[in-house]
Scaffold this active site. Structure first.
Site: not given
Ligand code: IMP
Length: 195
Positions: A13, A72, A175
């Site tokens: 990402n 995560d 942020k």
């Molecule tokens: P991941 O585990 O970081 O991939 O996040 C899981 C979900 O949470 C994804 O759909 C991201 O869009 C959302 N997400 C994670 N971090 C953020 C953030 O900093 N801002 C907004 N959404 C987030």
């Protein structure tokens, strides 16, 4: 000459890599999955953020041999008893667009007064045969309509406590200083720098 430690962040990402590299400054060389030629999807089969982070970090360590950390994140909404939580990425269905997730959350919360929510990040670190977990939390609330154009995911509808702007309005610089991931990453860095 000091040698910068190489460590894999188990993600591709680009938003997250950019965020975390800024936080890490030049203290660590952070490699993405594609930079170690790991091109397969790592299943997120865990029932908790902790399990998912560990699954990803162990996968890289076992197959590629690198010290590794994986994160995560979940958006935990009080009125939804902590949901979508571990399912935040696929709230509107497998493979859905982040926009669909936001729209679903806004419609589920329509008319709901309690809008308290928090982002929670768990980072699992595998290093020298040890496993460590680091957590970062930012509390706030879900607003009624999207606001702002920066960031990603649920940023346009999340307003962190103490601010009158959403993450997407605050912009990446602010942020990155206050986010759930920043808090968890600072803990990770503090740990790594001590070793
Ligand atoms: P991941 O585990 O970081 O991939 O996040 C899981 C979900 O949470 C994804 O759909 C991201 O869009 C959302 N997400 C994670 N971090 C953020 C953030 O900093 N801002 C907004 N959404 C987030």
């Amino acid at each position: 000459m000091s040698k910068v430690r190489k460590i894999v962040f188990a993600t591709n990402n680009k938003h997250k890599l950019e965020e975390i590299r800024k936080i890490a400054d030049n203290q660590l060389q952070i490699l993405s999955l594609s930079e170690i030629n790991c091109n397969e999807e790592i299943d997120e089969t865990g029932a908790t953020l902790e399990e998912n982070a560990l699954v990803k970090a162990r996968y890289v360590k076992e197959r590629y041999g690198y010290d590794c950390f994986a994160d995560d994140t979940g958006l935990e909404v009080e009125a939804l008893e902590g949901g979508p939580g571990v399912y935040s990425a696929r709230y509107a269905g497998e493979g859905c667009h982040p926009e669909d997730n936001m729209q679903k959350l806004l419609s589920v919360l329509q008319g709901v007064e309690s809008r308290n929510a928090r982002f929670r990040t768990v980072i699992a670190l595998l290093i020298n045969g040890e496993e460590h977990l680091f957590e970062g939390v930012v509390s706030g609330r879900i607003i009624e309509e999207k606001r702002g154009g920066s960031g990603f995911g649920y940023d346009p509808i999340f307003m962190p406590e103490g601010y009158q702007q959403t993450f997407a309005e605050l912009g990446n610089d602010i942020k990155n200083r206050i986010s759930h991931r920043a808090i968890a990453t600072e803990k990770l860095m503090e740990f790594l720098m001590k070793r």
